[in-house]
Design a protein around this motif. Sequence first.
Motif, PDB file in Angstrom:
ATOM      1  N   PHE A 113       0.893  -1.199   0.050  1.00 31.15           N
ATOM      2  CA  PHE A 113      -0.019  -0.012   0.028  1.00 31.15           C
ATOM      3  C   PHE A 113       0.803   1.260  -0.053  1.00 31.15           C
ATOM      4  CE2 PHE A 113      -4.170  -1.772   0.755  1.00 31.15           C
ATOM      5  CZ  PHE A 113      -3.858  -3.129   1.579  1.00 31.15           C
TER       6      PHE A 113
ATOM      7  N   GLN B 120     -10.441  -2.224   6.233  1.00 26.92           N
ATOM      8  CA  GLN B 120      -9.873  -2.410   5.072  1.00 26.92           C
ATOM      9  C   GLN B 120     -10.918  -3.141   4.322  1.00 26.92           C
ATOM     10  OE1 GLN B 120      -6.283  -4.958   5.272  1.00 26.92           O
ATOM     11  NE2 GLN B 120      -5.750  -4.403   3.237  1.00 26.92           N
TER      12      GLN B 120
ATOM     13  N   GLY C  37      -3.761   4.142  -0.669  1.00 28.93           N
ATOM     14  CA  GLY C  37      -4.058   3.960  -1.840  1.00 28.93           C
ATOM     15  C   GLY C  37      -4.659   2.487  -1.823  1.00 28.93           C
ATOM     16  N   GLY C  38      -5.244   1.905  -2.930  1.00 29.67           N
ATOM     17  CA  GLY C  38      -6.293   0.707  -3.075  1.00 29.67           C
ATOM     18  C   GLY C  38      -5.327  -0.645  -2.941  1.00 29.67           C
TER      19      GLY C  38
ATOM     20  N   GLY D 145      -9.638  -3.861  -2.577  1.00 27.66           N
ATOM     21  CA  GLY D 145      -9.636  -2.834  -3.660  1.00 27.66           C
ATOM     22  C   GLY D 145      -9.711  -1.381  -3.177  1.00 27.66           C
ATOM     23  N   MET D 146      -9.827  -1.111  -1.991  1.00 24.84           N
ATOM     24  CA  MET D 146     -10.007   0.112  -1.288  1.00 24.84           C
ATOM     25  C   MET D 146      -9.040   0.637  -0.536  1.00 24.84           C
ATOM     26  SD  MET D 146     -14.042   0.392  -1.206  1.00 24.84           S
ATOM     27  CE  MET D 146     -14.294   2.196  -1.378  1.00 24.84           C
ATOM     28  N   GLY D 147      -8.240  -0.090  -0.386  1.00 25.60           N
ATOM     29  CA  GLY D 147      -6.872   0.219   0.715  1.00 25.60           C
ATOM     30  C   GLY D 147      -7.655   0.465   2.192  1.00 25.60           C
ATOM     31  N   LEU D 148      -7.082   1.106   3.050  1.00 27.51           N
ATOM     32  CA  LEU D 148      -7.532   1.246   4.106  1.00 27.51           C
ATOM     33  C   LEU D 148      -8.118   2.769   4.435  1.00 27.51           C
ATOM     34  CD1 LEU D 148      -4.742  -0.413   4.658  1.00 27.51           C
ATOM     35  CD2 LEU D 148      -5.283  -0.485   7.125  1.00 27.51           C
TER      36      LEU D 148
END
Lengths: 113, 112
Positions: free
Chosen positions: A89, B37, A104-105, B40-43
């Motif tokens: 990340f 979390q 970020g994702g 695909g969206m992170g944290l």
Amino acid sequence: QQQVKQSPQSLIVQKGGIPIINCAYENTAFDYFPWYQQFPGKGPALLIAIRPDVSEKKEGRFTISFNKSAKQFSLHIMDSQPGDSATYFCAASTKAAGNKLTFGGGTRVLVKP
Amino acid sequence: NAGVTQTPKFQVLKTGQSMTLQCAQDMNHNSMYWYRQDPGMGLRLIYYSASEGTTDKGEVPNGYNVSRLNKREFSLRLESAAPSQTSVYFCASVDSGTQPQHFGDGTRLSIL
């Protein structure tokens, strides 16, 4: 509204290859850019971080490249090993906003033996 | 030295039930954070506490409440759980003005 966009979502490389993960940000007030590494079932752990006054930082096999004018930064994993297989990340924060991290994702990296 | 400890590690709830996620740190850090979390969206930041006695909303606070019980402990409460709150929840802490944030190993929460 995702302020930090990360690509690709996943990456497969052979052992010894160089996975490259890219991130772009919008907020020019960001002043700290860390990368976190996460293994399954574990929390993220800091891998390497950079501030915008430098263009590159190396720690072992991990290198961050930073382009302030383009508002982009990237992570390179040199001589990648199967043990580097993890989710990575990028993130950004600003001290003025209490060091809250915007992530970020994520990129899932698989290093094949 | 345990770092950041989260309990429980796993939990399954039914829609409408309430639950409190616990977090404790032993590093004498001033600031603590709760993230969720999702793939695909992170944290994404739910709530944070810059110092003992203060809490503030993050990016996705709806449906959650927090309590900074003391310097060590920061809890997250779901008053009426919804399936959209199925996620992995991470607690983190950091000393004021410095990085990095130290994360716990997460609570995996499923809401049916």
